[in-house]
Design a protein around this motif. Structure first.
Motif, short mmCIF file in Angstrom:
data_model
loop_
_atom_site.label_atom_id
_atom_site.label_comp_id
_atom_site.label_asym_id
_atom_site.label_seq_id
_atom_site.Cartn_x
_atom_site.Cartn_y
_atom_site.Cartn_z
N ALA A 101 0.84 -1.20 0.00
CA ALA A 101 0.00 0.00 0.00
C ALA A 101 0.88 1.25 0.00
N VAL A 102 0.48 2.24 -0.78
CA VAL A 102 1.22 3.50 -0.84
C VAL A 102 1.32 4.14 0.54
N LYS A 103 0.25 4.06 1.30
CA LYS A 103 0.26 4.69 2.63
C LYS A 103 1.32 4.06 3.53
N ASP A 104 1.61 2.76 3.31
CA ASP A 104 2.60 2.09 4.14
C ASP A 104 4.03 2.52 3.80
N ILE A 105 4.33 2.64 2.51
CA ILE A 105 5.70 3.05 2.16
C ILE A 105 5.93 4.52 2.47
N THR A 106 4.86 5.30 2.43
CA THR A 106 4.98 6.71 2.80
C THR A 106 5.41 6.86 4.24
N LYS A 107 4.84 6.01 5.11
CA LYS A 107 5.21 6.05 6.54
C LYS A 107 6.58 5.44 6.79
N GLN A 108 6.89 4.37 6.04
CA GLN A 108 8.12 3.62 6.31
C GLN A 108 9.38 4.34 5.85
N TYR A 109 9.28 5.08 4.72
CA TYR A 109 10.46 5.75 4.18
C TYR A 109 10.23 7.27 4.18
N ARG A 110 10.20 7.81 5.37
CA ARG A 110 9.84 9.22 5.53
C ARG A 110 10.86 10.16 4.89
N ASN A 111 12.14 9.82 4.98
CA ASN A 111 13.16 10.72 4.42
C ASN A 111 13.04 10.83 2.91
N LEU A 112 12.65 9.72 2.25
CA LEU A 112 12.53 9.71 0.78
C LEU A 112 11.27 10.43 0.29
N GLN A 113 10.30 10.63 1.19
CA GLN A 113 9.07 11.33 0.83
C GLN A 113 8.40 10.71 -0.40
N LEU A 114 8.20 9.38 -0.37
CA LEU A 114 7.70 8.68 -1.55
C LEU A 114 6.26 9.05 -1.90
N GLY A 115 5.47 9.45 -0.90
CA GLY A 115 4.13 9.92 -1.22
C GLY A 115 4.18 11.16 -2.09
N ASP A 116 5.05 12.11 -1.74
CA ASP A 116 5.21 13.32 -2.54
C ASP A 116 5.80 12.99 -3.91
N PHE A 117 6.70 11.99 -3.94
CA PHE A 117 7.27 11.56 -5.22
C PHE A 117 6.16 11.11 -6.18
N LEU A 118 5.24 10.28 -5.68
CA LEU A 118 4.16 9.78 -6.52
C LEU A 118 3.25 10.91 -7.00
N LYS A 119 2.97 11.85 -6.12
CA LYS A 119 2.15 13.00 -6.53
C LYS A 119 2.83 13.79 -7.63
N ALA A 120 4.16 13.94 -7.54
CA ALA A 120 4.91 14.67 -8.57
C ALA A 120 4.84 13.96 -9.91
N ALA A 147 18.02 6.04 4.56
CA ALA A 147 19.02 6.43 5.56
C ALA A 147 20.07 7.36 4.95
N MET A 148 20.43 7.11 3.69
CA MET A 148 21.44 7.92 3.02
C MET A 148 20.97 9.37 2.84
N VAL A 149 19.69 9.57 2.61
CA VAL A 149 19.17 10.93 2.45
C VAL A 149 19.46 11.75 3.70
N ALA A 150 19.35 11.12 4.86
CA ALA A 150 19.57 11.84 6.12
C ALA A 150 21.04 11.90 6.52
N SER A 151 21.80 10.85 6.18
CA SER A 151 23.17 10.76 6.70
C SER A 151 24.21 11.47 5.84
#
Length: 667
Positions: free
Chosen positions: A248-267, A288-292
């Motif tokens: 589910a999109v809602k699950d990956i949006t929560k799981q990978y917060r740094n990647l902002q995948l929900g916003d990616f899909l909207k784009a 993790a790399m996005v943050a580190s």
């Protein structure tokens, strides 16, 4: 910037010359105890293709084939179309294409343009200040057709083949295999040295200050190495079932917060509630790399990816850098292709469906389209009839096969659903800029495939590319506009239409119910609907045809035989092709004269005419999944009694196997 697709679910190609034989004149009795074998009964391939083989000598390298010549003709037709669109466009799409073509051919303008086409993208990257700015830049680059950090593209939902979902997959590395980044053998170490030099060269061309080049190059290699260590081996990624993991999109949006995948899909204008992510470990690492990692490191990586992706479409310094590493080292090119070829390839990458739309209008007649549809339907009817006549399969299996064949869609010329061609004006000022405009358009249209009811929006081949293929996911036969011309189609003699085009249709239609087709049922669900009896029978057929082809010497390679096991699937399809095409032809013309029957077989022989350089032949003998042209012709025909009757070949002669030896699939 190729459009990446995770699942490769089908495809094939085609190409023919027919020279009718005169009836054999009465011959004087020979005093020899062993009567001479007529050429057609000894080596039909060489006899039928004698004129073609004489006109096309063995090349110094590579191969010359009838199929290749058809592809070259289709390419010239595209070139002619673009020339006309450049000079006198007919309609908005031709205006776009004509300007795109003109901008690419104007090398002086391309040189003057330098790196200006990517300047807005680089400015966007330079504006990154914090880690939270990185995902938005990644999403923006995906929008223009430059996949960075990972790949995202539409493909079939394996639990519902009538819809597409978006696939998140590993990507974003400049080398084709993640193993390059971690192997320590001498060759790989040397390759990585060349690669670092290329990265540094591209960064310099994008405007990176000299004092910063070494540090930025290190950042690029560091990021790609981290991605490579988290990536799966290429062999695993190439298996479509390994790539399917709906979430589910809602699950990956929560799981990978740094990647902002929900916003990616909207784009990407994707609003579906389901995506596939088969490698969560890769995206966990990336998240993790996005943050580190420092923003400056990400900026170096993104600048590099933009420069590398766009290098073939920019000024000569970019092209020379890309050609020196990717062209010569990775692709093995000795010389770059001519400029017109580079521009045509670029247009097909970024605006291929646009060019296909105009190609169909210009080169496919309504009459050819109608005739092609009629023959395809006749072949399908022959396959259905053969199911009942041959006694193949138990009752439920036969009924499932019939249902699947009847449900099969036959699409000829171009996809049934057209695209939205509203694109901002291209103009003739910037080839690189036009490349970005066009690839943005194509990415937009690709994203529209995601969601229910959109799976059939396009083909996995362009209408201007000669191809005839079965799409297992959509249960449809695809016949491109480009393949509907001589030598495959339009030979004048109706019988030749069946022998060439009809046989190619047959070899693809039967894929709906062969061993692979049996994995998808008539309702488009993934399930194995063969019983053990059909599986056993198919294995036996496969073994028998492998044995037949194992006995054939490989042309041009001394002391080497054809690999019957490696080529078995293709050889079975060829056998089915001539069987069903003959049955459809015989039903359409039951009293065809000898000349017409001969034209049928000549057309089949002409499809596979080829001249192969010695080095190429050695490589093909070891790796090609298709038999050499000589045996693609002679092998199937020697199993067909109708061929022997047409050319008066006797059982036991090379072109007529005895009844006990003959392989029978649908007769």
């Amino acid at each position: 910037m190729p459009l990446l697709r995770p699942l490769a679910l089908s495809l094939a190609l085609a190409s023919v010359i027919a020279a009718p034989y005169a009836d054999a004149a009465p011959k004087k009795k020979s005093s020899s105890k062993t009567p001479a074998v007529a050429p057609a009964c000894s080596d039909f391939y060489a006899t039928a293709n004698a004129a073609w083989l004489k006109a096309n000598p063995v090349p110094q390298s590579g191969a010359t084939t009838a199929l290749g010549q058809l592809a070259e003709r289709a390419q010239q037709q595209q070139r002619d179309l673009l020339d006309a669109a450049m000079k006198a466009p007919q309609g908005n799409v031709q205006k776009l294409l004509g300007d795109f073509w003109a901008s690419g051919l104007d090398e002086a303008a391309v040189e003057k343009d330098g790196s200006q086409p990517i300047a807005p993208l680089l400015s966007r990257i330079d504006a990154i200040k914090k880690a939270k700015d990185v995902p938005a830049s990644i999403a923006a680059l995906h929008q223009v057709g430059i996949p960075v950090a990972f790949n995202f593209s539409p493909d079939v939902d394996l639990k519902a083949l009538d819809r597409h979902i978006g696939y998140f997959m590993q990507g974003g590395m400049g080398l084709p295999d993640p193993a390059f980044y971690t192997r320590t053998d001498a060759d790989t170490v040397a390759l990585m040295g060349r690669y670092r030099a290329y990265v540094k060269q591209i960064l310099a061309l994008t405007g990176t200050p000299a004092a910063q080049l070494d540090a930025d190059t290190v950042s690029v290699i560091q990021i790609e190495t981290l991605l490579a260590k988290a990536a799966k081996p290429v062999a695993d990624v190439n298996n479509p079932f390994n790539n399917y993991a709906p979430v589910a999109v809602k699950d990956i949006t929560k799981q990978y917060r740094n990647l902002q995948l929900g916003d990616f899909l909207k784009a990407q204008a994707v609003n579906d509630d389901l995506v596939s992510m088969a490698d969560p470990g890769y995206f966990k690492q990336l998240d993790a790399m996005v943050a580190s990692l420092k923003p400056e490191q990400w900026k170096a990586y993104l600048r590099w990816r933009v420069g590398d992706s766009m290098a073939p479409y920019l000024s000569k310094s970019f092209r020379d850098a890309e050609g020196g590493f990717r062209g010569r080292l990775l692709r093995g090119e000795t010389l770059p292709p001519p400029r017109w070829q580079q521009v045509l390839d670029a247009i097909n990458v970024a605006a291929g469906p646009m060019l296909g739309h105009e190609y169909v209008e210009r080169y496919l007649t309504a009459d050819n389209r109608r005739q092609a549809a009629v023959i395809a339907d006749q072949i399908r009817e022959a396959q259905v009839a053969a199911l009942a006549r041959t006694g193949w399969g138990n009752g439920p299996v036969v009924e499932e096969a019939k249902a699947k064949l009847q449900a099969m869609k036959i699409e000829i010329g171009a996809p049934r659903r057209d695209l939205d061609y509203s694109v901002q004006p291209m103009g003739r000022g910037s080839f690189g800029g036009n490349m970005l405009i066009a690839s943005t358009w194509r990415h937009r249209e690709e994203m529209k495939r995601i969601g229910k009811g959109n799976a059939d929006r396009r083909w996995d081949v362009l209408p201007q590319q000669p191809a005839l293929a079965y799409d297992i996911a959509q249960n449809r036969l695809i016949v491109t506009a480009a393949v509907l011309q001589p030598p495959v189609f339009g030979n004048g003699e109706p019988a030749a239409q069946y022998g060439a085009y009809g046989a190619l249709v047959a070899r693809e239609i039967t894929r709906a119910i062969d061993a692979k087709g049996a994995l998808v049922d008539a309702q488009g669900q993934l399930r194995s609907w063969w019983s053990p009896a059909e599986k056993t029978a198919w294995t036996e057929l496969t073994n028998r045809i492998a044995t037949q082809f194992n006995a054939y010497p490989y042309p041009g390679v001394p002391n080497t035989k054809v690999n019957g096991t490696l080529t078995a699937e293709s050889n079975l399809a060829d056998q089915v092709g001539v069987e069903l095409a003959w049955q459809a032809f015989n039903a359409a013309q039951p009293n065809a004269p000898v000349a017409s029957r001969q034209a049928f077989f000549n057309a089949w022989a002409g499809l596979w005419a080829q001249q192969v350089a010695p080095n190429e032949a050695v490589q093909r003998a070891a790796t090609d999944i298709r038999a050499p042209g000589q045996w693609r012709v002679n092998g199937p025909l020697s199993n067909l009694p109708e061929f022997g009757a047409t050319f008066q070949c006797k059982a036991g002669q090379p072109m007529q196997r005895t009844d006990a030896e003959q392989l029978k699939i649908w007769r």
